[in-house]
Enzyme design. Structure first.
Site, mmCIF file in Angstrom:
data_model
loop_
_atom_site.group_PDB
_atom_site.id
_atom_site.type_symbol
_atom_site.label_atom_id
_atom_site.label_comp_id
_atom_site.label_asym_id
_atom_site.label_seq_id
_atom_site.Cartn_x
_atom_site.Cartn_y
_atom_site.Cartn_z
ATOM 1 N N GLN A 228 -2.586 26.267 -8.054
ATOM 2 C CA GLN A 228 -1.690 26.598 -6.953
ATOM 3 C C GLN A 228 -2.343 27.480 -5.898
ATOM 4 O O GLN A 228 -1.740 27.750 -4.873
ATOM 5 C CB GLN A 228 -0.437 27.286 -7.510
ATOM 6 C CG GLN A 228 0.357 26.401 -8.467
ATOM 7 C CD GLN A 228 1.534 27.102 -9.113
ATOM 8 O OE1 GLN A 228 1.666 27.071 -10.320
ATOM 9 N NE2 GLN A 228 2.396 27.729 -8.329
ATOM 10 N N ARG A 374 8.786 29.789 -11.202
ATOM 11 C CA ARG A 374 9.631 29.754 -10.010
ATOM 12 C C ARG A 374 10.200 31.139 -9.731
ATOM 13 O O ARG A 374 11.410 31.308 -9.603
ATOM 14 C CB ARG A 374 10.763 28.768 -10.241
ATOM 15 C CG ARG A 374 10.792 27.653 -9.203
ATOM 16 C CD ARG A 374 11.850 26.649 -9.540
ATOM 17 N NE ARG A 374 12.053 25.755 -8.434
ATOM 18 C CZ ARG A 374 12.105 24.427 -8.563
ATOM 19 N NH1 ARG A 374 11.927 23.861 -9.726
ATOM 20 N NH2 ARG A 374 12.329 23.678 -7.523
ATOM 21 N N CYS A 375 9.305 32.113 -9.664
ATOM 22 C CA CYS A 375 9.776 33.486 -9.571
ATOM 23 C C CYS A 375 8.907 34.249 -8.594
ATOM 24 O O CYS A 375 7.704 34.279 -8.736
ATOM 25 C CB CYS A 375 9.709 34.144 -10.946
ATOM 26 S SG CYS A 375 9.987 35.909 -10.893
ATOM 27 N N GLU A 746 12.312 28.906 -5.110
ATOM 28 C CA GLU A 746 12.653 29.647 -6.316
ATOM 29 C C GLU A 746 14.120 30.034 -6.399
ATOM 30 O O GLU A 746 14.624 30.362 -7.471
ATOM 31 C CB GLU A 746 11.764 30.882 -6.398
ATOM 32 C CG GLU A 746 10.327 30.483 -6.661
ATOM 33 C CD GLU A 746 9.333 31.549 -6.272
ATOM 34 O OE1 GLU A 746 8.189 31.463 -6.732
ATOM 35 O OE2 GLU A 746 9.671 32.450 -5.506
#
Lengths: 794, 291, 159
Positions: A228, A374-375, A746
């Site tokens: 990522q 997703r934070c 997120e």
């Protein structure tokens, strides 16, 4: 008011930029023609496999690799001893700790990397793992963060000079303790809860892996890796391997989901690189699913004690004391100057008088990680805590949970609003968004239905959450990762044909960048999105930037693309003025065209301007040819998306099984570039929230064995557990983002677990007196809570 | 990806041939049919057979048919066929109840009844189903066939009456009038193994329970045959109160262990709830009163 | 051992180890890496292909077991440049994001529609419940399958 500048022209209609545009990337994926890491085969490539520790904490007495080396298809077996000679036995983590690449002295969590086998094929590599003999001396393990600081707790990090206990970082505080004490003293109602956000895992469907291809003749290292943050990784590898960055090229394959799991640098990557450097051939290493679950970047694991107070029916103060379980090495990938990331956004969406937050981090014999899934750097834990506490307070005050939120929201006229922990929220109209959610849900009707069902002995719950996130990290004055500013670059070149290439430093893992970033250029320059190629994921062909996580693609990289498009547009204006023999200030823009104010017929299309820019015709004085620009975007602030979520659950009174019957999500993520893509992001995050709230959890026994090391026991919701999500929206543009966008990836994962847990408690409170339950709300745990035993996870 | 250790492979062309191979190769040989229990264990290297005998070509072992006063199911009959069979649903609807919740539809396209029963996992649904309907297992070896009741088939966890050199070829279920059956399961998520499961079959004559079978899955080291509950029920008029008593016996007579699916008391509670529910639904079906 | 398996209508013959999994046999065939794998325990459905028209998990079948059977993979869906309606539906309804589960979902959904041309939402959800999608929350996958069903029904009426 209509001005000359925004009147439509007589020219043919230009393509829209923003809107529901079907995705470019689908063409390859629906044909099975994506290229994920394991799809790549290089000539002469060999395969790596990792031997992992069966123990959570043990001294390594000996490692015997002779039998494995005797396997005819095995080329090498690498251990810590071999890496020591290369100076690679330990690697730095993103949080300024160190992590063993291969364990030499001790293993510190079950699944830790011990030896790396290189063989001609995957099957042989797996066979050879069974031929390595490791002698261990088991040590007592710590899996419970609350016991990590006990005086008799075994010391996990005896490798660190001066480390006398299992404290991973000193206690960190935010807010004002004295002011908070005063507010609590003046309050008329106080509630307390111990709340656990259990350890869970992003578990992208494609596991992590790498192909390292070192060319001994040229010294060039080519890396194929779904990650990522390719530019940041390249910098890390350059430091670790002592190579110049331009001698390393990371080419991201298509990525089968990331969710934060593909941000960190893992020991397997370092082993693949070291293996290729030593062997001189490409080395492929791809995790099994169990390896992914037991060793790579987990999420959460926060043990939180909290108190919230109210006065005159309005929330006034919040106290939070957290123990953060970082596992055996502190490798939380978080960029702030704050040891707990963005956790102190825990004041939520409420106009508090004071708050105080304390966080201390500990080492345990569990895998390292901590901010994935997703934070945005601990915002998920913060939102869960505050939204659970508001509901606890509503129960105590015997007031509807939405009513309490409405009374306590930050009002629209208070923005920009500085929170009591130091965040500056830029915009919002929380009550409006809450009302849209109530309307979609039919909130009053649901409450009536609930009362009727309760009278019949049926259990139905309605749960609410309202979150405010801070995403889009971030301003260079506030944050960095290993000294790298969290900025993103964009290069835009419009070719003589009028078709364009935009290169970005964000890296898609499903977020649809190839479509939406083309739409940004289309919106800003009027070039049809199909004529804009979005290039990303190759460090040799994209500008430097920090990548995709923390919902930062649209807030940072998207802004970079907007700004670079505007730079090109400004240059085009000067060229158009020369072409039209007028002054630049006499030109007006509308999609794709500069024209003379007051004379709609007289203008130049962007592709005509592009032709001119590359032609032999004169350019404006002092201007170089070509039509291109580049930027590095430094966001002035974070963006603050928010949303109102309502969950409706049914609970089987005999078995405790929870069904999420409806889920309503109203997100305000500002301007939506592609609403179809935004909706898709929300659906996905909500499914994850259903998983976290009901089933996804990593648990350990006393010895530190992970009990959820496969998809047989790490349960992820299927189509049968997910309801038909109902979405709504409000649009409050971000005032400082060039497009007014805020980021959304997120939000649904952040906002949905508290709504579901609040719904479960709402279903059980009146009939069973339940006022607390920890996730995941499995049938067993819900049943136990109904019996008056809301057992927390270990 | 996890991969199995090496083995020799052969494809059987007849039942006799498969049995001969089993005899010849001894304990290192395993039969593979659907493979959905065995192959995952082999990938984890928990099972390391030296030889695999593939019986997927033995079409003669794939059938569901009425034979006199028995219903016969070939061992190679796949879950999907059990799920879709109208013949089976008409006589024993609990098969469809169970098949709807065994693993997932794609797995059910491969897995077989023989494989499920021989895996003998206590949480496996068909073992409880076959126990409740008083099925018999037909086991064939070199010396011929023998038939054992389900109560003798499951010897212990992952151990069955099928001996070395033998294979399960058929399941036979006696056909009797007045019957109804149901299977109930609680799972953490669709496709998961049961936290607890209960199968019940009742045969009603003249308003009384003439015969009954009740069995539990996932709440003991192996499938639990609830003979005490059956004794209680036999000869009595069906009622919710009676079924609740049977449920209490189920709760007492199971022997669950605590695991990630739940603690012991919860599983005992479920044994009671599910037994009651299964009996109630089975009876409604026998009386053609199902809602 | 030598095996010869029909993959997408072509006979693929190769010398393999008996332990080779079908998913690896397929993925080692040139241009057929569309069939993925995501777990080791038959839970995720990324590896679903059709065997004699039925969706199966190719990570839990030995290649050796497939001789004499017809295997179809995602690469067979498009014929002569014409996408299968299920592929069109996934694109139209935004039923994929990272794309990793997509081949398995497509092959599962294709088999569903072949057997049941007009499935209910619950039938669709049940049919795909052996597959995990981490991105879409399944909502748009359900829409896509419905879209394809309607498209095929309309196409049939036109004939």
């Amino acid at each position: 008011m209509a001005t000359v500048e925004n009147l439509p022209s007589a020219q043919t209609e230009r393509p829209i930029g923003f809107g529901r545009l079907k995705r470019k990337e689908d063409a390859r994926f629906i044909r099975g023609k994506g290229t994920y890491l394991d799809d790549i085969r290089l000539p002469g490539m060999v395969h790596g496999a990792m031997l992992r520790s069966p123990y959570a904490h043990a001294r390594i007495l000996s490692i015997d690799t002779s039998k494995a080396l005797a396997h005819p298809n095995v080329a090498a077996v690498v251990t810590a001893k071999d890496l020591e000679t290369l100076g690679l036995a330990w690697m730095p983590t993103i949080s300024y700790d160190t992590q063993a690449v291969l364990a030499g002295d001790k293993v510190r969590f079950q699944g830790q990397e011990v030896a790396f086998v290189i063989a001609t094929d995957e099957y042989s590599a797996n066979d050879a793992l069974q031929l390595i003999d490791v002698e261990y001396e088991p040590l007592p393990a710590i899996v419970n963060a609350r016991k990590a600081l006990d005086p008799d707790a075994p010391l996990i990090r005896d490798d660190k000079a001066g480390q006398r206990d299992n404290l991973a970082s000193p206690t960190w505080e935010a807010g004002d303790q004295a002011a908070t004490d005063r507010v609590f003293a003046e309050a008329d109602t106080v509630v307390k809860r111990d709340i656990i956000y259990p350890r869970c895992h992003p578990a992208p469907l494609e596991t992590c892996g790498m192909i390292a291809d070192f060319n001994p003749e040229t010294g060039q290292l080519d890396i194929y890796n779904g990650n990522q943050a390719p530019h940041a990784h390249r910098t890390v590898y350059a430091h670790v391997a002592g190579l110049a960055e331009h001698m390393i090229r990371i080419k991201c394959s298509d990525i089968g989901g990331g969710f934060g799991n593909k941000v960190p640098v893992y020991p397997g990557y370092v082993c693949a690189i070291a293996g290729s450097i030593v062997a001189g051939v490409p080395v492929k290493w791809v995790e099994n699913r169990d390896e992914n679950l037991i060793s790579t970047g987990f999420a959460r694991d926060y043990v939180m004690h909290s108190e919230m107070c109210a006065k005159n029916g309005k929330i006034t103060g919040l106290r939070v004391d957290v123990i953060a379980d970082h596992g055996a090495f502190d490798s939380t990938a978080q960029p702030t100057k704050f040891p707990a990331g963005f956790f102190h956004i825990v004041c939520g969406s409420y106009d508090l008088e004071a708050s105080h937050v304390k966080v201390k981090a500990v080492y345990t014999n569990k895998a390292p990680g901590g901010v994935a899934y997703r934070c945005s750097f601990r915002i998920t834990e913060a939102v869960y805590l505050v939204e659970r506490m508001v509901d606890a307070l509503a129960l105590e005050l015997k007031v509807d949970p939405i009513e309490l939120r409405m009374r306590s929201f930050i009002a629209p006229e208070q923005f920009p609003y500085e929170t009591t922990t130091g965040w500056t929220y830029d915009s919002g109209n929380y009550a409006e968004t809450m009302r849209v959610a109530m309307d979609i849900a039919g909130y009053e009707d649901l409450r009536r239905e609930q009362a009727e069902k309760r009278a019949r002995g049926e259990l139905m719950g309605i749960g609410v959450s309202f979150f405010t996130e801070g995403v889009g990290a971030g301003p260079r004055k506030h944050m960095d990762i290993l000294g790298l500013a969290m900025n993103d670059g964009a290069d835009l070149r419009v070719h003589p044909s009028g078709k364009a290439v935009v290169s970005i430093s964000a890296q898609t893992q499903g977020q649809s960048h190839e479509t939406t970033f083309a739409q940004i250029v289309a919106e800003e320059l009027g070039i049809p999105p199909e004529d804009v190629e979005v290039r990303h994921g190759d460090t040799d062909r994209s500008p430097y930037g920090l990548g995709t996580y923390g919902s930062r693609s649209t807030p940072v990289s998207g802004a970079a693309v907007a700004v670079v498009s505007r730079k090109v547009r400004d240059k085009a204006r000067l060229i158009a003025a020369t072409m039209l023999e007028t002054r630049p200030e006499d030109l007006a823009w509308e999609k794709g065209r500069w024209y003379v104010k007051g004379d709609l017929e007289k203008g130049a299309m962007i592709e005509e301007i592009a032709v001119r820019a590359y032609s032999g015709e004169p350019m404006p004085t002092g201007m170089e040819g070509g039509l291109d620009a580049q930027v590095i975007y430094d966001p002035p602030n974070l963006t603050y998306p928010y949303g109102a979520y309502i969950a409706v659950v049914d609970i089987d009174p005999d078995t405790g099984q929870v069904t999420v019957r409806r889920f309503i999500a109203v997100d305000d993520c500002g301007v939506r570039i592609n609403p179809m893509v935004v909706d898709g992001q929300i659906h996905g995050g909500l499914a994850e929230g259903v998983g976290i709230a009901l089933m996804e959890v990593l648990t350990f026994d006393e010895e530190g064995n992970c009990l959820n090391s496969s998809f047989l026991n790490y349960l992820i919701p299927t189509a049968l557990e997910c309801p038909d999500f109902e979405l709504g929206e409000t649009v409050t543009p971000c005032p400082h983002h060039p497009l007014g966008a805020k980021g959304v990836g997120e939000s649904p994962n952040v906002g949905s677990p508290p709504a579901i847990v609040n719904a479960v408690i709402d279903a059980l409170h009146q009939t069973h007196g339940v006022d607390h339950i920890d996730m995941p709300c499995t049938p067993a745990r819900v049943w136990a809570a109904m019996q008056g035993r809301p057992e927390p996870p270990q | 990806m996890q991969t199995p250790a090496s083995f020799e492979y052969e494809r059987a062309t007849s039942v006799e041939g498969a049995i001969a191979s089993l005899q010849r190769l001894g304990s290192g040989a395993r039969i593979i049919a659907g493979g959905h229990s065995l192959l995952p264990m082999m990938k984890l290297r928990l099972a390391n057979p030296e030889h695999l005998i593939d019986i997927n070509d033995l079409a003669e072992l794939s059938y569901i048919r009425e034979q006199g006063d028995e219903l016969s199911i070939g061992a190679l009959t796949r879950h999907v066929e059990l799920e879709k069979s109208e013949l089976l649903a008409r006589h024993f609807p609990l098969f469809r109840d169970a098949e709807n919740v065994i693993a997932d539809p794609v797995v059910r396209n491969r897995g077989t009844i023989g494989g499920s029963l021989c895996q003998a996992d206590a949480a496996e649904d068909l073992s409880a189903v076959c126990s409740a309907v008083k099925a018999k297992a037909v086991i064939r070896g070199a010396g011929g066939e023998r038939v054992v009741g389900m109560e003798d088939f499951h010897i212990g966890p992952y151990v069955t009456a099928v001996g070395e050199g033998e294979m399960l070829t058929e399941v036979r279920i006696p056909l009797r009038p007045g019957g109804g059956s149901a299977h109930e399961k609680v799972e953490r998520r669709a496709g998961d193994w049961a936290i607890a499961a209960a199968s019940a079959a009742v045969w009603i004559e003249g308003g009384k329970i003439a015969d009954v079978g009740v069995a539990l899955g996932a709440v003991g080291p192996t499938t639990i045959h609830l003979s005490r509950a059956e004794e209680l029920l036999r000869g009595k008029a069906p009622s919710e109160g009676l079924f609740a008593q049977a449920g209490e016996i189920a709760s007492a007579d199971c022997s669950p262990s605590a695991d990630g699916r739940g603690p012991i008391d919860y599983k005992r509670h479920l044994a009671s709830v599910l037994t009651t529910r299964a009996l109630s639904r089975a009876t409604a079906r026998a009386l053609h009163q199902e809602a | 051992m030598h095996v010869s398996i029909s993959v997408n209508g072509e006979q693929v013959s190769r010398e393999i180890e008996p332990r080779q999994l079908l998913v690896h046999f397929i993925r080692e065939t040139p241009d057929l890496t569309g069939t993925h794998w995501g777990c080791d325990t038959s839970n995720c459905g990324a590896c679903v292909v059709q065997m004699d028209g039925q969706p199966v998990k190719s990570c839990t079948i030995l290649a050796a077991m497939c001789e004499g059977h017809e295997i179809r993979t995602v690469e067979s869906l498009e014929v002569d440049g014409q996408l299968d309606p299920i592929q069109m539906g996934f694109h139209e309804q935004h039923a994929l994001q990272c794309g990793f589960c997509t081949p398995g979902m497509l092959m599962t959904a294709r088999a569903l529609l072949d057997e049941n041309p007009n499935p209910t939402d619950l039938e669709i959800r049940t049919a795909i419940s052996g597959g995990i999608c981490r991105c879409t929350g399944y909502k748009n996958i359900v829409s896509a399958v419905r879209w394809a069903a309607e498209y095929e029904a309309a196409a049939k009426q036109e004939v």
